[in-house]
Structures are given as C-alpha cells and as structure tokens.
Design an enzyme around this catalytic site. Structure first.
Site, short mmCIF file in Angstrom:
data_model
loop_
_atom_site.label_atom_id
_atom_site.label_comp_id
_atom_site.label_asym_id
_atom_site.label_seq_id
_atom_site.Cartn_x
_atom_site.Cartn_y
_atom_site.Cartn_z
N GLY A 130 0.80 -1.21 0.00
CA GLY A 130 0.00 0.00 0.00
C GLY A 130 0.83 1.26 0.00
CG ASN B 29 3.40 -2.12 6.43
OD1 ASN B 29 3.52 -0.92 6.21
ND2 ASN B 29 2.71 -2.93 5.64
CG ASN C 19 -0.12 -8.00 5.01
OD1 ASN C 19 -0.18 -6.79 4.95
ND2 ASN C 19 -1.19 -8.77 4.93
NE ARG D 36 0.60 3.10 4.69
CZ ARG D 36 0.42 1.79 4.71
NH1 ARG D 36 0.13 1.18 5.84
NH2 ARG D 36 0.53 1.07 3.61
CG HIS E 122 -5.29 -6.63 3.49
ND1 HIS E 122 -5.24 -7.90 2.97
CD2 HIS E 122 -4.23 -5.96 2.92
CE1 HIS E 122 -4.23 -8.00 2.13
NE2 HIS E 122 -3.60 -6.85 2.09
CD1 TRP E 123 -3.14 -4.06 6.32
CD2 TRP E 123 -3.63 -2.15 7.35
NE1 TRP E 123 -2.88 -3.04 5.44
CE2 TRP E 123 -3.17 -1.86 6.04
CE3 TRP E 123 -4.00 -1.10 8.18
CZ2 TRP E 123 -3.07 -0.56 5.56
CZ3 TRP E 123 -3.90 0.20 7.71
CH2 TRP E 123 -3.43 0.47 6.41
#
Length: 285
Positions: free
Chosen positions: A36, A44, A107, A187, A263-264
């Site tokens: 991302g 991350n 991931n 982010r 997703h995380w």
C-alpha cells in the site's frame, strides 16, 4: 515509533540499495510488508516489535520501490514482475547480511514475495507465515477487489490526500475507528515521497500489463516449510475464500481465521497475531 532499539543498514545489491531495519536476537524472522501507499518494513510492523524482538532477530527490509530502498524503473518492470525483482533483491540482501536460514513472514504484496522465496529456495526457509498473500490465492469474486481499487485510486485523480488515505485505511480494516487521525496523518505523510509516487504509477501500470500478480498458486506444492496462514474473514483486498487452494496445495499447512478483521491482521488483532506467530515459529526453530 517504537521503544525497541533498531539497527539500520543500506545493503548494496546488483539491482540497487535495499534498506533494512532489524531488532532483537535469536532465530532470524524476516518480515515483508504489504504494497500500500506509504508502506515500509518499520511502518507496517513497528507495533509488533516489542513482542517479537524478545524471541527473534527481526529483519525488516523495505522492498524495491518502497521506504528507503531503490525504485525499479519502467524497463525493470517490463523485464520482470515486481515479485521476481523483490525475490532477487532480498536473497542478495540476506546473503550480504550472512543470513542463510530464516523464518519468513509476509503480508499481501510481501506475502507474494514470501511465497516466491519459499518456492525458489525451500531449503532456506524454516517456517513460513502468510497473511492474506497475493499470488497464492484465487479470488471467488470480481477483481480487482475493493481494496485493490482503493490502492490504485490513491495516487490518481488529483493525487494523495489525507481524506483518500482515510478511505484507504477504512477499506483495509474491519473497524476503522480504532485507527485515529494520527495514524491517517502518519501514513499519509509516509506516502508523499516523489520518487515513491513515480514508482507507484509504474508499478500499477506493470500490474495492468501483466493482468495482476504472478500466478504463484500454480507452484504452491514447491513450498516445503511448515506454513501458517493468517486471514481476516472480512478482508476486502485479498479475500478469505481464495485461501482454499493454499490449504489444498501446501503440504504442511494450518489456517487461523479472525472474525471481525480485515487485511491488516498484525494491527487489528495485534496480540493474537504476535502469540500465534511466536508459538508457531518457536516450535520450528
């Protein structure tokens, strides 16, 4: 970002410089981040270091195109996929650091690289943890998925904004309320490097030319390492239903599914993630 002491390296490879951060001592655990905007090894996984660095020498490379690592050119991405480039760069990096055998965790985009590394050099990977990995999964629904569309959209249509980053994070997780304005701002600021933005446009164009990720699912049987799959049931980027082929084709595999999780996994279910990873890999040192 963390109270854990980090060591930083710039490792020279034949492709370019790879930035690496590491912490802790013990069996080596290489952790590969997702793809991302604003992603890097430390951004991350920094919140997981206090737990994991107690048990492992945690090695966090920035993959080519991300963080402090070099940016592949259009010619690079025409010649090889981002996963092929990353695997080459990371094996060179680990060789330069004197790391022969290691646990490996990835991931999303980093999960694709982890699969490809475990397929290419199975004798080097002692334990494999995959969190909603790209390439090894076959989607049941339409593609690109909702999360993939949000990633493509982020740098287009006027470029990055904090509002677009907030939308991106909402798509990545089940409950965005646990990620406040400070997370969005950090982010977002990490995503503004001009060379990364230029790379991201090349990266998205290369995905379009190649019709998505490398079809790593075709060679899942080449993975020899004991493998733990971690998946959020409510993942809207790499959807959980696509995990079935991995369960069928990887010889030594187990799966843990988190309800009310996207997703995380490492963020949304931080403590459970750290416990599962530690227990799984400790038995396979």
């Amino acid at each position: 970002m963390t109270d854990v002491s980090l060591k930083h390296h710039q490792v020279t490879t034949s492709l370019g410089e790879i930035a690496v951060a590491e912490a802790g001592e013990g069996p080596v655990l290489v952790m590969l981040h997702g793809g991302g905007p604003g992603a890097s090894g430390v951004s991350n996984y920094h919140q997981n270091l206090p737990a994991l660095a107690q048990r492992f020498r945690v090695v966090m490379p920035d993959q080519p195109g991300f963080g402090g690592s070099y940016r592949p050119t259009e010619a690079d991405l025409d010649a090889r996929s981002i996963t092929e480039i990353t695997v080459d760069a990371l094996f060179q990096t680990l060789d330069a650091l004197g790391i022969e055998r290691f646990h490996l965790l990835g991931n999303s985009l980093g999960g694709a690289a982890a699969i490809a590394m475990a397929q290419a050099r199975p004798e080097r990977v002692t334990g494999l943890v995959l969190m909603a990995p790209g390439g090894g999964w076959l989607p049941f629904g339409p593609t690109p998925t909702e999360g993939q569309k949000e990633m493509f959209r982020y740098y287009n249509g006027g470029g990055p904004t904090e509002k677009k980053m907030a939308n991106f994070i909402r798509t990545m997780v089940f409950d965005h309320k646990q990620f406040g304005a400070d997370v969005v701002k950090a982010r977002y600021e990490n995503s503004l490097d001009e060379s990364h933005i230029e790379f991201y446009h090349r990266y998205n164009a290369a995905f379009a030319k190649r019709h998505g990720m490398d079809p790593l699912w075709r060679d899942l049987h080449k993975i020899k390492a004991p493998t733990l799959l971690l998946w959020g049931r409510d993942d809207r980027t790499i959807t959980f239903e696509g995990a079935q082929i991995m369960l069928k084709q990887i010889r030594d595999v187990q799966l843990h599914v988190f309800g009310n999780c996207g997703h995380w996994v490492q963020l949304e279910r931080r403590h459970e993630f750290e416990r599962l990873v530690t227990d799984f890999l400790r038995e396979r040192a």
